[in-house]
Design an enzyme around this catalytic site. Structure first.
Site, PDB file in Angstrom:
ATOM      1  N   GLY A 192       0.831  -1.209   0.000  1.00  0.00           N
ATOM      2  CA  GLY A 192       0.000   0.000   0.000  1.00  0.00           C
ATOM      3  C   GLY A 192       0.859   1.248   0.000  1.00  0.00           C
ATOM      4  CB  SER A 193      -0.067   4.709   0.741  1.00  0.00           C
ATOM      5  OG  SER A 193      -0.649   4.543   2.012  1.00  0.00           O
ATOM      6  N   GLY A 197       2.148   2.561   5.400  1.00  0.00           N
ATOM      7  CA  GLY A 197       3.329   1.729   5.675  1.00  0.00           C
ATOM      8  C   GLY A 197       4.017   2.161   6.960  1.00  0.00           C
ATOM      9  CD  GLU A 214       6.856  -5.825  -1.852  1.00  0.00           C
ATOM     10  OE1 GLU A 214       7.030  -5.123  -2.863  1.00  0.00           O
ATOM     11  OE2 GLU A 214       7.687  -6.653  -1.441  1.00  0.00           O
ATOM     12  CB  CYS A 252       3.344  -0.109  -7.108  1.00  0.00           C
ATOM     13  SG  CYS A 252       3.556  -1.828  -7.588  1.00  0.00           S
TER      14      CYS A 252
HETATM   15  P1  NAD Z   1      -3.389   2.301   1.290  1.00  0.00           P
HETATM   16  O1  NAD Z   1      -2.131   2.391   2.066  1.00  0.00           O
HETATM   17  O2  NAD Z   1      -4.395   3.351   1.433  1.00  0.00           O
HETATM   18  O3  NAD Z   1      -4.143   0.918   1.622  1.00  0.00           O
HETATM   19  C1  NAD Z   1      -3.497  -0.333   1.583  1.00  0.00           C
HETATM   20  C2  NAD Z   1      -4.187  -1.285   2.533  1.00  0.00           C
HETATM   21  O4  NAD Z   1      -4.051  -0.790   3.853  1.00  0.00           O
HETATM   22  C3  NAD Z   1      -5.683  -1.455   2.295  1.00  0.00           C
HETATM   23  O5  NAD Z   1      -6.026  -2.794   2.505  1.00  0.00           O
HETATM   24  C4  NAD Z   1      -6.304  -0.549   3.341  1.00  0.00           C
HETATM   25  O6  NAD Z   1      -7.588  -0.972   3.757  1.00  0.00           O
HETATM   26  C5  NAD Z   1      -5.322  -0.687   4.474  1.00  0.00           C
HETATM   27  N1  NAD Z   1      -5.289   0.470   5.365  1.00  0.00           N
HETATM   28  C6  NAD Z   1      -5.565   1.756   5.060  1.00  0.00           C
HETATM   29  N2  NAD Z   1      -5.394   2.541   6.144  1.00  0.00           N
HETATM   30  C7  NAD Z   1      -5.003   1.727   7.146  1.00  0.00           C
HETATM   31  C8  NAD Z   1      -4.672   1.919   8.507  1.00  0.00           C
HETATM   32  N3  NAD Z   1      -4.729   3.120   9.063  1.00  0.00           N
HETATM   33  N4  NAD Z   1      -4.301   0.844   9.241  1.00  0.00           N
HETATM   34  C9  NAD Z   1      -4.235  -0.384   8.684  1.00  0.00           C
HETATM   35  N5  NAD Z   1      -4.565  -0.640   7.413  1.00  0.00           N
HETATM   36  C10 NAD Z   1      -4.927   0.404   6.648  1.00  0.00           C
HETATM   37  O7  NAD Z   1      -2.913   2.150  -0.225  1.00  0.00           O
HETATM   38  P2  NAD Z   1      -3.781   1.873  -1.536  1.00  0.00           P
HETATM   39  O8  NAD Z   1      -4.544   3.057  -1.932  1.00  0.00           O
HETATM   40  O9  NAD Z   1      -4.505   0.586  -1.388  1.00  0.00           O
HETATM   41  O10 NAD Z   1      -2.613   1.599  -2.577  1.00  0.00           O
HETATM   42  C11 NAD Z   1      -1.926   2.610  -3.245  1.00  0.00           C
HETATM   43  C12 NAD Z   1      -0.466   2.601  -2.865  1.00  0.00           C
HETATM   44  O11 NAD Z   1       0.022   1.279  -2.800  1.00  0.00           O
HETATM   45  C13 NAD Z   1       0.385   3.291  -3.904  1.00  0.00           C
HETATM   46  O12 NAD Z   1       1.360   4.068  -3.261  1.00  0.00           O
HETATM   47  C14 NAD Z   1       1.044   2.147  -4.651  1.00  0.00           C
HETATM   48  O13 NAD Z   1       2.254   2.479  -5.266  1.00  0.00           O
HETATM   49  C15 NAD Z   1       1.211   1.151  -3.564  1.00  0.00           C
HETATM   50  N6  NAD Z   1       1.301  -0.194  -4.117  1.00  0.00           N
HETATM   51  C16 NAD Z   1       2.475  -0.839  -4.025  1.00  0.00           C
HETATM   52  C17 NAD Z   1       2.595  -2.097  -4.593  1.00  0.00           C
HETATM   53  C18 NAD Z   1       3.889  -2.854  -4.530  1.00  0.00           C
HETATM   54  O14 NAD Z   1       3.883  -4.027  -4.878  1.00  0.00           O
HETATM   55  N7  NAD Z   1       4.973  -2.250  -4.113  1.00  0.00           N
HETATM   56  C19 NAD Z   1       1.503  -2.680  -5.240  1.00  0.00           C
HETATM   57  C20 NAD Z   1       0.321  -1.970  -5.301  1.00  0.00           C
HETATM   58  C21 NAD Z   1       0.213  -0.725  -4.734  1.00  0.00           C
END
Ligand code: NAD
Length: 486
Positions: A192-193, A197, A214, A252
């Protein structure tokens, strides 16, 4: 929400008990689960395509290329490699432990948590799951709430194909995510973001839980002034396909921006415009070959990125949007201001800024003055430039003359560095990510080096040093009293 916590605690107890039973360490169990995943993907392929269409407007061919096909390949790779990955490797102990044997063997970490993103909802949940199962763990998987059809399909289908005592799917958003993070895990694997992270890492720190993050960032593509039209066409085909043809740039490892010399810019833009028309037709709004933006919030975020008047001025192609259908046209920009949001935050959508340079070598300084990206792409036939990019920059991966292919590679670890993440997976790296490599040593009682223990004196120092150096002549000289100092 409380019921989620109570269920979660019950589920976690069950997962811990099942892990301790040893069942998941059995190679037959691991293989049966991997085969179960294979059946899930094969038998529910139609449902997977439907869910991806519903959540992201993904064409089923794109869905096969990026999710179903990649996953099927990855599971088969794990099934083939599993026995070898699980085997212990012999190790050598130093001479001061003469007559000994040692092995390094992988053991599962225990109960692991996988939190994933929405852009490749099946791949990002199931690819780490392959590693977690192969390594013999029990696990909770939380798909993203932003791809609800996919999340619900995973929650409904997984119990039909995988051992429910070992794999639980928990659906929900950030609140559920936070509750999950508050539990004690043996490993957290997060996609995720970087913002979330950081939260993951701080929650994990409370229990000293290891994490794999990731994350994302801005992946540059350096485009050298390619002189042959064939090379130019191939480069543009690959960049355009990887950017607009993979979840509409919501990836990503999508090309976030291009670095090119001023002299080559007009050629590049002309070729890209033609290629976009080839791929999505004269009226891209009508295409079913390009994914839609995941939801209104992300649509408005992207709209905001483009709304800056200085950014508007830099648009040379596209820029139209259809809020009702969450569609954004492939958009090319030349030299938007470097301090505009579009050049500061990860775009994660179908905008492709081109930054012009006087000399392509300046690209290295440009990249190095920003956070370490998840991927660097460079389209060049210049070997010296290739060498410099590899040795003078840092990123999760480097790909020359193509983009995104590294995601589908089983023999290369996938992951970021610095702000783009930490830890690796895919192929054996997934198995390693969910394993602890335990060192097991055994010594015979037959030999004992008396000089290894106190009381200390210079004579013992000489003997220990000679032993570490396998210097048998030196040892003899010390014993015979012919060597008295170092
Ligand atoms: P996000 O961080 O908003 O969410 C990711 C996950 O975390 C989701 O399941 C969400 O429900 C959960 N989440 C959100 N807030 C949380 C919290 N406070 N506590 C615990 N869990 C929480 O990210 P997104 O919008 O799903 O994804 C976009 C980002 O992910 C982009 O930056 C992208 O580059 C990155 N990404 C990376 C990869 C990789 O393989 N490196 C792959 C896909 C996406």
């Amino acid at each position: 929400m409380d019921s989620i916590v109570i269920d979660l605690e019950r589920d976690l107890d069950e997962l811990r008990g099942y892990y301790r039973s040893g069942k998941t360490k059995d190679v037959t169990w691991r293989k049966s689960q991997l085969k179960g995943m294979l059946s899930l993907i094969k038998e529910r392929e139609g449902d997977i395509f439907k869910a991806l269409k519903e959540d992201l407007g993904k064409h089923h061919v794109e869905a096969f290329r990026d999710e179903v096909g990649v996953l099927t390949k990855s599971i088969k790779f794990a099934l083939n490699g599993l026995q070898g990955w699980m085997s212990s490797k012999k190790a050598k102990l130093p001479a001061v432990a003469l007559l000994s044997s040692a092995v390094v063997l992988p053991e599962p970490l225990g109960v692991v948590l996988i939190i994933s993103s929405w852009n490749f909802p099946f791949g990002l949940c199931l690819e780490p799951l392959i590693g977690a199962i192969a390594a013999g763990n029990t696990m909770v998987v939380k798909p993203s709430e932003l791809a609800p059809a996919c999340s619900s399909l995973l929650a409904n289908a997984i119990p039909d194909y995988l051992d429910n005592k070992a794999v639980k799917v928990v659906q929900g958003g950030s609140v559920v995510g936070q509750r999950l993070l508050q539990q004690k895990w043996d490993k957290i694997f997060f996609t995720g973001s970087s913002q979330v992270g950081r939260l993951v890492m701080s929650e994990a720190a409370k229990h000293l839980t290891p994490v794999t993050l990731e994350l994302g960032g801005k992946c540059p593509a350096v485009v050298d002034s390619l002189s042959w039209s064939w090379d130019q066409e191939a480069a543009v085909n690959r960049i355009t396909g990887a950017k607009f043809g993979a979840c509409a740039g919501q990836a990503c490892i999508a090309v976030d921006y291009i670095l090119v010399t001023k002299e080559f810019t007009s050629t590049l833009v002309a070729l890209m415009k033609a290629k976009i028309k080839d791929m999505f037709g004269e009226n891209p709004r009508e295409t079913n070959s390009m994914s839609r933006i995941v939801n209104k919030q992300h649509f408005l975020r992207l709209k905001r990125l483009l709304s800056d008047p200085n950014v508007q001025k830099s648009i040379v192609y596209g820029g139209s949007m259809d809020e009702e259908n969450l569609f954004i046209e492939p958009t090319i920009l030349v030299d938007p201001p470097l301090d505009a949001e579009i050049m500061k935050e990860e775009i994660f959508g179908p905008f492709l800024p081109i930054i012009t340079l006087n000399d392509i070598k300046e690209s290295i300084e440009f990249i190095n003055s920003r956070p370490k990206p998840l991927a660097i792409y460079a389209f060049t036939k210049n070997e010296a430039l290739r060498k410099r990019i590899v040795s003078e920059t840092s990123s999760g991966s480097v790909v020359f003359n193509d983009a995104i292919i590294q995601y589908a590679a089983d023999n290369m670890p996938f992951g970021g560095v610095g702000e783009s993440g930490q830890g690796k997976y895919h192929g054996k790296a997934s198995f390693d990510t969910f394993s602890h490599y335990k060192a097991v040593a055994r010594r015979s009682f037959l030999t004992d080096f008396w000089y290894r223990s106190p009381p200390w004196n210079e004579y013992k120092l000489l003997l220990i040093e000679a032993t570490y150096n396998f210097d048998y002549l030196g040892m003899l000289l010390v014993i015979l009293g012919l060597k008295r100092s170092r």
